[in-house]
Scaffold this motif. Structure first.
Motif, PDB file in Angstrom:
ATOM      1  N   ILE A   1       1.981 -58.960 -24.297  1.00 41.96           N
ATOM      2  CA  ILE A   1       1.615 -58.627 -25.479  1.00 41.96           C
ATOM      3  C   ILE A   1       3.304 -57.458 -25.928  1.00 41.96           C
ATOM      4  CG2 ILE A   1       0.365 -56.726 -27.150  1.00 41.96           C
ATOM      5  CD1 ILE A   1      -2.068 -56.998 -24.762  1.00 41.96           C
ATOM      6  N   GLU A   2       3.670 -57.254 -25.222  1.00 43.26           N
ATOM      7  CA  GLU A   2       4.828 -56.282 -25.891  1.00 43.26           C
ATOM      8  C   GLU A   2       5.952 -57.577 -26.286  1.00 43.26           C
ATOM      9  OE1 GLU A   2       8.486 -53.447 -24.030  1.00 43.26           O
ATOM     10  OE2 GLU A   2       7.283 -54.408 -22.461  1.00 43.26           O
ATOM     11  N   LEU A   3       6.337 -58.597 -25.258  1.00 39.29           N
ATOM     12  CA  LEU A   3       6.800 -59.676 -25.823  1.00 39.29           C
ATOM     13  C   LEU A   3       6.482 -59.804 -27.246  1.00 39.29           C
ATOM     14  CD1 LEU A   3       8.404 -61.949 -23.665  1.00 39.29           C
ATOM     15  CD2 LEU A   3       7.670 -62.254 -25.867  1.00 39.29           C
TER      16      LEU A   3
ATOM     17  N   GLN B   1       7.664 -61.537 -32.491  1.00 38.96           N
ATOM     18  CA  GLN B   1       6.965 -61.214 -34.291  1.00 38.96           C
ATOM     19  C   GLN B   1       7.848 -60.031 -34.975  1.00 38.96           C
ATOM     20  OE1 GLN B   1       3.621 -58.678 -35.439  1.00 38.96           O
ATOM     21  NE2 GLN B   1       2.635 -60.540 -36.019  1.00 38.96           N
ATOM     22  N   ALA B   2       8.155 -58.692 -34.357  1.00 43.85           N
ATOM     23  CA  ALA B   2       8.903 -57.779 -35.351  1.00 43.85           C
ATOM     24  C   ALA B   2      10.398 -58.210 -35.532  1.00 43.85           C
ATOM     25  CB  ALA B   2       9.033 -56.099 -34.196  1.00 43.85           C
ATOM     26  N   ASP B   3      10.720 -58.492 -34.728  1.00 45.36           N
ATOM     27  CA  ASP B   3      12.077 -59.297 -34.597  1.00 45.36           C
ATOM     28  C   ASP B   3      12.539 -60.420 -35.666  1.00 45.36           C
ATOM     29  OD1 ASP B   3      13.537 -57.563 -33.074  1.00 45.36           O
ATOM     30  OD2 ASP B   3      13.543 -59.205 -31.135  1.00 45.36           O
ATOM     31  N   VAL B   4      11.827 -61.689 -35.902  1.00 46.23           N
ATOM     32  CA  VAL B   4      11.553 -62.562 -36.636  1.00 46.23           C
ATOM     33  C   VAL B   4      11.452 -61.588 -37.953  1.00 46.23           C
ATOM     34  CG1 VAL B   4      10.155 -63.980 -37.577  1.00 46.23           C
ATOM     35  CG2 VAL B   4      10.518 -64.171 -34.999  1.00 46.23           C
ATOM     36  N   ALA B   5      10.837 -60.942 -38.318  1.00 45.18           N
ATOM     37  CA  ALA B   5      10.673 -60.198 -39.723  1.00 45.18           C
ATOM     38  C   ALA B   5      11.484 -59.813 -39.952  1.00 45.18           C
ATOM     39  CB  ALA B   5       9.350 -59.095 -39.787  1.00 45.18           C
ATOM     40  N   GLN B   6      11.896 -59.089 -39.139  1.00 49.40           N
ATOM     41  CA  GLN B   6      12.916 -57.769 -39.563  1.00 49.40           C
ATOM     42  C   GLN B   6      14.875 -59.300 -39.543  1.00 49.40           C
ATOM     43  OE1 GLN B   6      15.414 -55.635 -36.563  1.00 49.40           O
ATOM     44  NE2 GLN B   6      17.081 -54.554 -38.179  1.00 49.40           N
ATOM     45  N   SER B   7      14.278 -60.526 -39.478  1.00 48.16           N
ATOM     46  CA  SER B   7      15.607 -61.143 -39.652  1.00 48.16           C
ATOM     47  C   SER B   7      15.074 -62.276 -40.816  1.00 48.16           C
ATOM     48  CB  SER B   7      16.179 -62.233 -38.211  1.00 48.16           C
ATOM     49  OG  SER B   7      15.114 -62.759 -37.750  1.00 48.16           O
ATOM     50  N   GLY B   8      14.177 -62.052 -41.144  1.00 47.88           N
ATOM     51  CA  GLY B   8      13.421 -63.299 -42.061  1.00 47.88           C
ATOM     52  C   GLY B   8      13.565 -64.724 -41.698  1.00 47.88           C
ATOM     53  N   SER B   9      13.470 -64.850 -40.386  1.00 49.67           N
ATOM     54  CA  SER B   9      13.144 -66.254 -39.648  1.00 49.67           C
ATOM     55  C   SER B   9      11.626 -67.192 -40.264  1.00 49.67           C
ATOM     56  CB  SER B   9      12.980 -66.385 -38.532  1.00 49.67           C
ATOM     57  OG  SER B   9      14.657 -65.750 -38.400  1.00 49.67           O
TER      58      SER B   9
ATOM     59  N   HIS C   1      -7.082 -59.315 -22.789  1.00 53.33           N
ATOM     60  CA  HIS C   1      -6.838 -60.715 -23.346  1.00 53.33           C
ATOM     61  C   HIS C   1      -7.495 -61.178 -24.903  1.00 53.33           C
ATOM     62  CE1 HIS C   1      -8.051 -65.135 -21.391  1.00 53.33           C
ATOM     63  NE2 HIS C   1      -7.137 -64.709 -23.265  1.00 53.33           N
ATOM     64  N   VAL C   2      -8.279 -60.385 -25.532  1.00 50.34           N
ATOM     65  CA  VAL C   2      -8.194 -60.817 -26.391  1.00 50.34           C
ATOM     66  C   VAL C   2      -7.219 -59.205 -27.382  1.00 50.34           C
ATOM     67  CG1 VAL C   2      -9.929 -59.222 -28.708  1.00 50.34           C
ATOM     68  CG2 VAL C   2     -10.537 -60.280 -26.534  1.00 50.34           C
ATOM     69  N   ARG C   3      -6.600 -58.786 -27.280  1.00 48.70           N
ATOM     70  CA  ARG C   3      -5.466 -57.924 -27.862  1.00 48.70           C
ATOM     71  C   ARG C   3      -4.390 -58.839 -27.243  1.00 48.70           C
ATOM     72  NH1 ARG C   3      -3.781 -53.117 -25.255  1.00 48.70           N
ATOM     73  NH2 ARG C   3      -1.880 -53.621 -26.323  1.00 48.70           N
ATOM     74  N   ALA C   4      -4.425 -59.565 -26.982  1.00 44.04           N
ATOM     75  CA  ALA C   4      -3.702 -61.052 -26.817  1.00 44.04           C
ATOM     76  C   ALA C   4      -3.827 -62.065 -27.409  1.00 44.04           C
ATOM     77  CB  ALA C   4      -2.755 -61.566 -25.454  1.00 44.04           C
ATOM     78  N   GLU C   5      -4.288 -62.235 -27.754  1.00 44.70           N
ATOM     79  CA  GLU C   5      -4.665 -63.118 -28.991  1.00 44.70           C
ATOM     80  C   GLU C   5      -4.513 -62.973 -30.099  1.00 44.70           C
ATOM     81  OE1 GLU C   5      -8.645 -64.586 -28.214  1.00 44.70           O
ATOM     82  OE2 GLU C   5      -8.430 -65.568 -26.726  1.00 44.70           O
ATOM     83  N   ARG C   6      -4.978 -61.440 -30.688  1.00 44.16           N
ATOM     84  CA  ARG C   6      -4.981 -61.035 -31.623  1.00 44.16           C
ATOM     85  C   ARG C   6      -3.446 -60.300 -31.961  1.00 44.16           C
ATOM     86  NH1 ARG C   6     -10.943 -57.983 -31.995  1.00 44.16           N
ATOM     87  NH2 ARG C   6     -11.719 -59.954 -31.956  1.00 44.16           N
ATOM     88  N   SER C   7      -2.474 -60.424 -31.265  1.00 51.44           N
ATOM     89  CA  SER C   7      -1.246 -59.280 -31.215  1.00 51.44           C
ATOM     90  C   SER C   7       0.068 -60.892 -31.521  1.00 51.44           C
ATOM     91  CB  SER C   7      -0.774 -58.536 -30.317  1.00 51.44           C
ATOM     92  OG  SER C   7      -2.387 -58.220 -30.608  1.00 51.44           O
ATOM     93  N   GLY C   8       1.320 -60.712 -32.677  1.00 50.86           N
ATOM     94  CA  GLY C   8       2.250 -60.378 -32.494  1.00 50.86           C
ATOM     95  C   GLY C   8       2.382 -62.423 -32.729  1.00 50.86           C
TER      96      GLY C   8
END
Length: 223
Positions: free
Chosen positions: A208-210, A215-223, A29-36
């Protein structure tokens, strides 16, 4: 397996399914809040486009969960947790009308999440309890914080945030208490208590994976 014994051989596994799920998923739960993308929302770094992509990613997840819950509603292990006022798919679809059209999110992370939900409906369907626990109690709790943050940081009106609105629930605190009790009743009917608890961990891991993938896809696309 959560089942443990003390030196006298007594079972120390939490008697309550909610307690067992909370214990098993505390760190996740903590990881989910701090990820992505969720971390981006909490820190004010989320954009309208990235939030719209989150909604498009979550829509098939909720559609799958709500479809499987309805299909398994006659199971004694699922019936106690089926509440139409919790369903989110229609609200997410409505919120998306307030954003520019975009392609349906069909990333591997979304597909794995949907596949896991469908698999959880097998047997008596009791592993669906874990996904309902992770999603709906999260929406009723942390989701309310996300709603306020998104309204402020993205200047979104209430009609664009109905994902987090539960107009049919008049007392959210009381409802959450009752829903936890319903999960415990469902757990009592489950064929495999420990399998439900482990599914809870999987539900958080998939979330968390999603979130990280988006986040990675957004960063790559520059959105």
């Amino acid at each position: 397996m959560l089942e443990r014994t003390d030196r006298a051989g007594l079972d120390l596994r939490p008697a309550s399914l909610v307690e067992a799920l909370r214990e098993r998923t505390r760190d996740l739960h903590v990881r989910a809040e701090r990820s992505g993308i969720i971390a981006d929302i909490l820190t004010g770094r989320c954009t309208r486009e990235s939030y719209a992509r989150l909604l498009r990613s979550l829509l098939p997840v909720y559609q799958a969960l709500e479809r499987q819950l309805t299909m398994c509603a006659r199971s004694s292990a699922v019936a106690p947790i089926v509440f139409r006022e919790l369903e989110r798919a229609e609200a997410i679809a409505a919120d998306l009308h307030h954003f520019p059209p975009g392609q349906e999110e069909t990333s591997p992370a979304v597909e794995r999440y949907v596949t896991a939900i469908i698999a959880a409906s097998k047997g008596d369907g009791s592993r669906l309890i874990a996904h309902a626990y992770a999603r709906y109690l999260g929406d009723l709790s942390g989701g309310q914080i996300l709603s306020r943050l998104l309204a402020r940081s993205l200047d979104l009106p209430p009609e664009a945030l109905t994902f987090y609105a539960f107009p049919a629930i008049f007392d959210v605190v009381a409802f959450k208490s009752g829903y936890r009790a319903a999960i415990d009743r469902a757990g009592d009917e489950s064929e495999d208590f420990d399998a439900v608890v482990e599914e809870g961990a999987l539900a958080f891991e998939l979330n968390i994976e999603l979130s990280l993938a988006l986040q990675a896809d957004v960063a790559q696309s520059g959105s």
